[in-house]
Write a protein that holds these residues in place. Structure first.
Motif, mmCIF file in Angstrom:
data_model
loop_
_atom_site.group_PDB
_atom_site.id
_atom_site.type_symbol
_atom_site.label_atom_id
_atom_site.label_comp_id
_atom_site.label_asym_id
_atom_site.label_seq_id
_atom_site.Cartn_x
_atom_site.Cartn_y
_atom_site.Cartn_z
ATOM 1 N N TYR A 159 0.902 0.723 -3.875
ATOM 2 C CA TYR A 159 2.270 0.891 -4.492
ATOM 3 C C TYR A 159 2.262 0.949 -6.131
ATOM 4 O O TYR A 159 1.331 0.703 -6.625
ATOM 5 N N LEU A 160 3.135 1.283 -6.571
ATOM 6 C CA LEU A 160 3.617 1.642 -8.013
ATOM 7 C C LEU A 160 4.287 0.156 -8.637
ATOM 8 O O LEU A 160 5.196 -0.308 -8.176
ATOM 9 N N SER A 161 3.597 -0.530 -9.737
ATOM 10 C CA SER A 161 3.918 -1.892 -10.121
ATOM 11 C C SER A 161 4.443 -1.330 -11.560
ATOM 12 O O SER A 161 3.513 -1.622 -12.409
ATOM 13 N N TYR A 162 5.659 -1.811 -11.849
ATOM 14 C CA TYR A 162 6.160 -1.850 -13.177
ATOM 15 C C TYR A 162 6.097 -3.130 -13.910
ATOM 16 O O TYR A 162 6.331 -4.131 -13.274
ATOM 17 N N PRO A 163 6.321 -3.151 -15.227
ATOM 18 C CA PRO A 163 6.524 -4.184 -15.935
ATOM 19 C C PRO A 163 7.852 -5.014 -15.528
ATOM 20 O O PRO A 163 8.752 -4.342 -15.472
ATOM 21 N N ARG A 219 -1.380 -0.804 -7.445
ATOM 22 C CA ARG A 219 -2.024 -2.080 -6.524
ATOM 23 C C ARG A 219 -2.196 -1.571 -5.139
ATOM 24 O O ARG A 219 -1.485 -0.514 -4.637
ATOM 25 N N ARG A 220 -2.896 -2.414 -4.508
ATOM 26 C CA ARG A 220 -3.161 -2.136 -3.083
ATOM 27 C C ARG A 220 -2.787 -3.688 -2.313
ATOM 28 O O ARG A 220 -2.758 -4.560 -2.941
ATOM 29 N N VAL A 231 7.944 -5.158 -10.980
ATOM 30 C CA VAL A 231 8.998 -4.451 -10.411
ATOM 31 C C VAL A 231 8.187 -3.451 -9.454
ATOM 32 O O VAL A 231 7.484 -2.443 -9.956
ATOM 33 N N ASN A 232 8.254 -3.491 -8.079
ATOM 34 C CA ASN A 232 7.354 -2.553 -7.287
ATOM 35 C C ASN A 232 8.054 -1.598 -6.519
ATOM 36 O O ASN A 232 8.947 -1.678 -5.847
ATOM 37 N N TRP A 233 7.743 -0.354 -6.415
ATOM 38 C CA TRP A 233 8.050 1.078 -5.944
ATOM 39 C C TRP A 233 7.081 1.647 -5.151
ATOM 40 O O TRP A 233 5.917 1.492 -5.183
ATOM 41 N N PHE A 234 7.687 2.489 -4.328
ATOM 42 C CA PHE A 234 6.924 3.544 -3.570
ATOM 43 C C PHE A 234 5.648 2.959 -2.697
ATOM 44 O O PHE A 234 4.531 3.591 -3.126
ATOM 45 N N PRO A 235 5.860 2.318 -1.622
ATOM 46 C CA PRO A 235 4.836 1.981 -0.840
ATOM 47 C C PRO A 235 4.193 3.011 0.063
ATOM 48 O O PRO A 235 4.975 3.954 0.466
ATOM 49 N N LYS A 240 -3.561 -8.645 -2.036
ATOM 50 C CA LYS A 240 -3.090 -7.776 -2.923
ATOM 51 C C LYS A 240 -4.127 -7.814 -4.148
ATOM 52 O O LYS A 240 -4.576 -8.883 -4.353
ATOM 53 N N ALA A 241 -4.174 -6.664 -4.809
ATOM 54 C CA ALA A 241 -5.136 -6.541 -5.945
ATOM 55 C C ALA A 241 -4.750 -5.154 -6.691
ATOM 56 O O ALA A 241 -4.084 -4.361 -5.998
ATOM 57 N N ASP A 242 -5.200 -5.396 -8.055
ATOM 58 C CA ASP A 242 -4.952 -4.380 -8.832
ATOM 59 C C ASP A 242 -6.105 -3.152 -8.673
ATOM 60 O O ASP A 242 -7.192 -3.260 -8.413
ATOM 61 N N ILE A 243 -5.572 -1.947 -8.691
ATOM 62 C CA ILE A 243 -6.886 -0.688 -8.538
ATOM 63 C C ILE A 243 -6.887 0.069 -9.881
ATOM 64 O O ILE A 243 -7.965 -0.068 -10.447
ATOM 65 N N THR A 244 -5.845 0.348 -10.558
ATOM 66 C CA THR A 244 -6.107 0.828 -11.990
ATOM 67 C C THR A 244 -4.778 0.649 -12.835
ATOM 68 O O THR A 244 -3.736 0.626 -12.243
#
Length: 302
Positions: free
Chosen positions: A241-245, A260-261, A226-230, A269-273
């Motif tokens: 952006y913020l990625s929820y479970p 994620r970026r 679930v992806n939010w706030f680009p 697309k890739a994870d940052i932290t």
């Protein structure tokens, strides 16, 4: 060492769990150089990085605060007059001189960066209509926001714009599915946002973009999370952006999340932290002017 604060801010409705803390951090787009600047035993949320790179602005206890971007001094409260129920929707004008902010009364206000008497931007409506601010155009003339219209089952959350100096509201979406986080691209070509349009189950928000008049809608993410706030970098090269479970509804606090970026067109697309966070982590654009670093809030426990 980060600055550590206990009981520093006015208490707010949202509190931390026993043993939980709020940490203001910065990190590079490739995940390197993560630095914790501030640790608090109260909720702090939604950092902005000022365009000159000197300061970070965040909200806590219904107020706005600023501190040096290098963490060299404790935060100081920004005077917002009698507007004192600010939520975590605040943005800076492109020249860094004005803070636009959403208040608990459902309206948008503007105040000088150094503080002062707020100016009301938003309009009164005959039916329930609450403003939640998210973006400002590159020329500083237009604000983008979501409005909660109506009550109960008739409630709808759609995207609008309004002149930064005040004026008529312009509707960009009119759908039953919730929308949020509308933010202008630095080139002035797009508005990026998250939406449940087309979702097969409630809460399954994804990232989209559209033209400034609401046309040419493109979906940029389509996955099980679930992806939010680009948020788009100042040089228009990266989007964070913020990625929820999977299964998350809305943008709640206290979840195992991933930042994620991707490129503005949705590629690479890739994870940052990954960490414990959610609501308050990156509700607003928190990019540094170098377009390589950004700020966020984590809420670790233990």
């Amino acid at each position: 060492m980060p600055i550590e604060l206990k009981g520093y801010f006015t208490p707010s409705d949202r509190t931390l769990a026993t043993g939980q803390r709020a940490e203001l951090r910065t990190i590079a787009i490739d995940g390197s150089g993560e630095t914790t600047l501030l640790v608090a035993d109260q909720v702090i949320e939604a950092p902005n990085w000022t365009p000159d790179g000197r300061a970070l602005i965040f909200n806590a206890g219904g107020a706005l605060w600023h501190m040096p971007a290098d963490g060299g001094a404790e935060p100081e409260r920004i005077d917002t007059g009698d507007i004192r129920r600010l939520n975590n929707d605040h943005i800076l004008s492109p020249d860094g001189r004005i803070i636009y902010m959403s208040n608990g009364d459902g309206h948008i206000y503007a105040v000088p960066i150094e503080g002062g008497t707020p100016r009301k931007v938003s309009n009164e409506h005959d039916t329930p209509f609450s403003y939640y601010l998210h973006g400002v155009s590159p020329d500083g003339r237009t604000l983008s926001y979501v409005a909660i219209e109506g009550l109960g089952r008739d409630r709808r959350i759609n995207i609008f714009t309004i002149p930064a100096e005040g004026g008529p509201d312009t509707r960009l979406s009119d759908i039953a599915e919730p929308n949020d986080g509308p933010e202008f691209s630095p080139d002035g070509e797009w508005i990026y946002f998250n939406s449940e349009r087309g979702a097969q189950k409630p809460g399954h928000a994804q990232i989209f973009r559209m033209r400034l008049d609401g046309s040419d809608i493109e979906q940029l993410t389509d996955d099980q999370r679930v992806n939010w706030f680009p948020h788009i970098s100042p040089d228009n090269t990266w989007l964070v952006y913020l990625s929820y479970p999977n299964g998350t509804e809305g943008h709640p606090p206290d979840k195992e999340i991933i930042l994620r970026r991707m490129r503005p067109d949705g590629s690479e697309k890739a994870d940052i932290t990954a960490f414990f966070g959610g609501q308050g982590t990156i509700n607003v654009n928190s990019w540094a002017p170098d377009s390589r670093h950004f700020a966020y809030i984590a809420y670790p426990v233990g």
